[in-house]
Design an enzyme around this catalytic site. Structure first.
Site, PDB file in Angstrom:
ATOM      1  N   GLU A  67      71.181  63.280 -30.780  1.00 28.69           N
ATOM      2  CA  GLU A  67      71.748  63.490 -29.435  1.00 28.69           C
ATOM      3  C   GLU A  67      71.691  62.228 -28.553  1.00 28.69           C
ATOM      4  O   GLU A  67      72.173  62.242 -27.410  1.00 28.69           O
ATOM      5  CB  GLU A  67      71.019  64.634 -28.715  1.00 28.69           C
ATOM      6  CG  GLU A  67      71.391  66.030 -29.191  1.00 28.69           C
ATOM      7  CD  GLU A  67      70.819  66.369 -30.563  1.00 28.69           C
ATOM      8  OE1 GLU A  67      69.683  65.958 -30.866  1.00 28.69           O
ATOM      9  OE2 GLU A  67      71.529  67.039 -31.350  1.00 28.69           O
ATOM     10  N   CYS A  89      63.104  58.108 -33.245  1.00 35.22           N
ATOM     11  CA  CYS A  89      62.342  57.836 -34.465  1.00 35.22           C
ATOM     12  C   CYS A  89      62.737  58.864 -35.518  1.00 35.22           C
ATOM     13  O   CYS A  89      62.577  60.070 -35.309  1.00 35.22           O
ATOM     14  CB  CYS A  89      60.845  57.927 -34.167  1.00 35.22           C
ATOM     15  SG  CYS A  89      59.836  57.788 -35.652  1.00 35.22           S
ATOM     16  N   HIS A  97      67.959  64.928 -44.019  1.00 39.24           N
ATOM     17  CA  HIS A  97      69.263  64.347 -43.668  1.00 39.24           C
ATOM     18  C   HIS A  97      69.090  63.062 -42.855  1.00 39.24           C
ATOM     19  O   HIS A  97      69.835  62.746 -41.945  1.00 39.24           O
ATOM     20  CB  HIS A  97      70.178  65.350 -42.978  1.00 39.24           C
ATOM     21  CG  HIS A  97      69.557  66.148 -41.884  1.00 39.24           C
ATOM     22  ND1 HIS A  97      68.293  66.673 -41.928  1.00 39.24           N
ATOM     23  CD2 HIS A  97      70.061  66.515 -40.682  1.00 39.24           C
ATOM     24  CE1 HIS A  97      68.043  67.324 -40.825  1.00 39.24           C
ATOM     25  NE2 HIS A  97      69.089  67.236 -40.054  1.00 39.24           N
ATOM     26  N   PHE A 122      69.942  49.776 -29.450  1.00 35.47           N
ATOM     27  CA  PHE A 122      69.517  50.643 -30.550  1.00 35.47           C
ATOM     28  C   PHE A 122      68.005  50.486 -30.738  1.00 35.47           C
ATOM     29  O   PHE A 122      67.551  49.563 -31.411  1.00 35.47           O
ATOM     30  CB  PHE A 122      70.275  50.232 -31.818  1.00 35.47           C
ATOM     31  CG  PHE A 122      70.003  51.100 -33.020  1.00 35.47           C
ATOM     32  CD1 PHE A 122      70.651  52.302 -33.194  1.00 35.47           C
ATOM     33  CD2 PHE A 122      69.100  50.698 -33.995  1.00 35.47           C
ATOM     34  CE1 PHE A 122      70.416  53.096 -34.313  1.00 35.47           C
ATOM     35  CE2 PHE A 122      68.844  51.482 -35.118  1.00 35.47           C
ATOM     36  CZ  PHE A 122      69.511  52.689 -35.266  1.00 35.47           C
ATOM     37  N   ARG A 136      54.677  50.513 -35.379  1.00 36.48           N
ATOM     38  CA  ARG A 136      55.755  49.895 -34.588  1.00 36.48           C
ATOM     39  C   ARG A 136      55.885  50.504 -33.197  1.00 36.48           C
ATOM     40  O   ARG A 136      56.810  50.178 -32.451  1.00 36.48           O
ATOM     41  CB  ARG A 136      57.085  50.060 -35.349  1.00 36.48           C
ATOM     42  CG  ARG A 136      57.142  49.174 -36.579  1.00 36.48           C
ATOM     43  CD  ARG A 136      58.122  49.633 -37.617  1.00 36.48           C
ATOM     44  NE  ARG A 136      58.148  48.712 -38.761  1.00 36.48           N
ATOM     45  CZ  ARG A 136      57.200  48.673 -39.714  1.00 36.48           C
ATOM     46  NH1 ARG A 136      56.181  49.529 -39.682  1.00 36.48           N
ATOM     47  NH2 ARG A 136      57.280  47.786 -40.693  1.00 36.48           N
TER      48      ARG A 136
HETATM   49  C1  DLZ Z   1      66.572  67.993 -37.478  1.00 39.02           C
HETATM   50  C2  DLZ Z   1      65.851  66.692 -37.360  1.00 39.02           C
HETATM   51  C3  DLZ Z   1      65.031  66.247 -38.389  1.00 39.02           C
HETATM   52  C4  DLZ Z   1      64.818  67.018 -39.646  1.00 39.02           C
HETATM   53  N1  DLZ Z   1      64.348  65.101 -38.292  1.00 39.02           N
HETATM   54  C5  DLZ Z   1      64.474  64.355 -37.165  1.00 39.02           C
HETATM   55  C6  DLZ Z   1      63.775  63.136 -37.031  1.00 39.02           C
HETATM   56  O1  DLZ Z   1      63.004  62.684 -37.871  1.00 39.02           O
HETATM   57  N2  DLZ Z   1      63.963  62.424 -35.890  1.00 39.02           N
HETATM   58  C7  DLZ Z   1      64.795  62.846 -34.885  1.00 39.02           C
HETATM   59  O2  DLZ Z   1      64.928  62.148 -33.872  1.00 39.02           O
HETATM   60  N3  DLZ Z   1      65.453  64.010 -34.983  1.00 39.02           N
HETATM   61  C8  DLZ Z   1      65.320  64.772 -36.089  1.00 39.02           C
HETATM   62  N4  DLZ Z   1      65.981  65.959 -36.212  1.00 39.02           N
HETATM   63  C9  DLZ Z   1      66.749  66.442 -35.050  1.00 39.02           C
HETATM   64  C10 DLZ Z   1      68.167  65.874 -34.968  1.00 39.02           C
HETATM   65  O3  DLZ Z   1      68.147  64.560 -34.439  1.00 39.02           O
HETATM   66  C11 DLZ Z   1      69.023  66.751 -34.002  1.00 39.02           C
HETATM   67  O4  DLZ Z   1      68.322  66.928 -32.800  1.00 39.02           O
HETATM   68  C12 DLZ Z   1      69.341  68.119 -34.605  1.00 39.02           C
HETATM   69  O5  DLZ Z   1      69.926  67.974 -35.870  1.00 39.02           O
HETATM   70  C13 DLZ Z   1      70.266  68.916 -33.686  1.00 39.02           C
HETATM   71  O6  DLZ Z   1      71.516  68.248 -33.524  1.00 39.02           O
END
Ligand code: DLZ
Length: 178
Positions: A67, A89, A97, A122, A136
């Site tokens: 987001e 992070c 994913h 970024f 980090r």
């Molecule tokens: C779903 C998800 C996962 C599994 N891992 C992370 C992560 O390691 N870091 C991160 O910032 N966000 C993660 N998210 C959430 C996704 O960025 C996102 O908020 C959801 O897929 C909803 O769009």
């Protein structure tokens, strides 16, 4: 060059520019908040230390790194920032994913830079492990939030320098016309 064993917060080359009256947006991800909170602290501390006024640092969070792009776009549309720092992070070993999220946010932020002609920085960690993230985010490899803030200040200084050069050229040609 590999950044392994190198604390990139020790900034080489040019000095960190003074921030002046610039307005900086920061958008940070709540996912992995113990890491991203430390990045946020680092970014804010660096901006304040280099002359950005607290009232000119506008901070908002988003649920996850995916987001960050839209959150940054909202800031660009509604607060008229000079730069936006995006902090997140995504830990590879814990995120199936991983590549979808990293690629989406990298591409999204790149597009914002071009669409708005503003620096969108970024500041997303993409480590293999939680420990690498800790290293980090104020650990032995420095604080990447600070580095993101330095990058923002450097890009603003670049823009100011180019604007000054153009103003100088215009003045020169005005004199020439007289
Ligand atoms: C779903 C998800 C996962 C599994 N891992 C992370 C992560 O390691 N870091 C991160 O910032 N966000 C993660 N998210 C959430 C996704 O960025 C996102 O908020 C959801 O897929 C909803 O769009």
């Amino acid at each position: 060059m590999s950044s392994v064993n190198k604390n990139l917060s020790i900034v080489e080359g040019s000095a960190v520019p003074i921030g002046g009256n610039h307005r900086i947006g920061i958008v940070w991800s709540e996912w992995n908040h113990e890491i991203t909170g430390a990045l946020l602290d680092g970014a804010k501390r660096l901006l304040l230390k280099n002359g950005i006024l607290e009232k000119n640092i506008i901070i908002h969070s988003v649920p996850g790194s995916f987001e960050l792009t839209l959150g940054a776009q909202y800031l660009a549309e509604y607060i008229e920032p000079d730069a936006v720092i995006c902090l997140g992070c995504v830990i590879q070993g814990e995120t199936r994913h991983f590549e979808f999220i990293c690629n989406a946010v990298a591409n999204g932020i790149t597009k914002l830079n071009m669409d708005f002609s503003l620096p969108f920085i970024f500041g997303v960690l993409t480590p293999d492990t939680q420990q690498q993230a800790i290293d980090r985010a104020g650990g032995k490899h420095g604080n990447k939030g600070e580095e993101a803030a330095i990058t923002a200040l450097k890009m603003l200084a670049l823009r100011d320098r180019i604007e000054d050069e153009i103003d100088f050229d215009d003045d020169f040609f005005d004199l020439d016309d007289d």
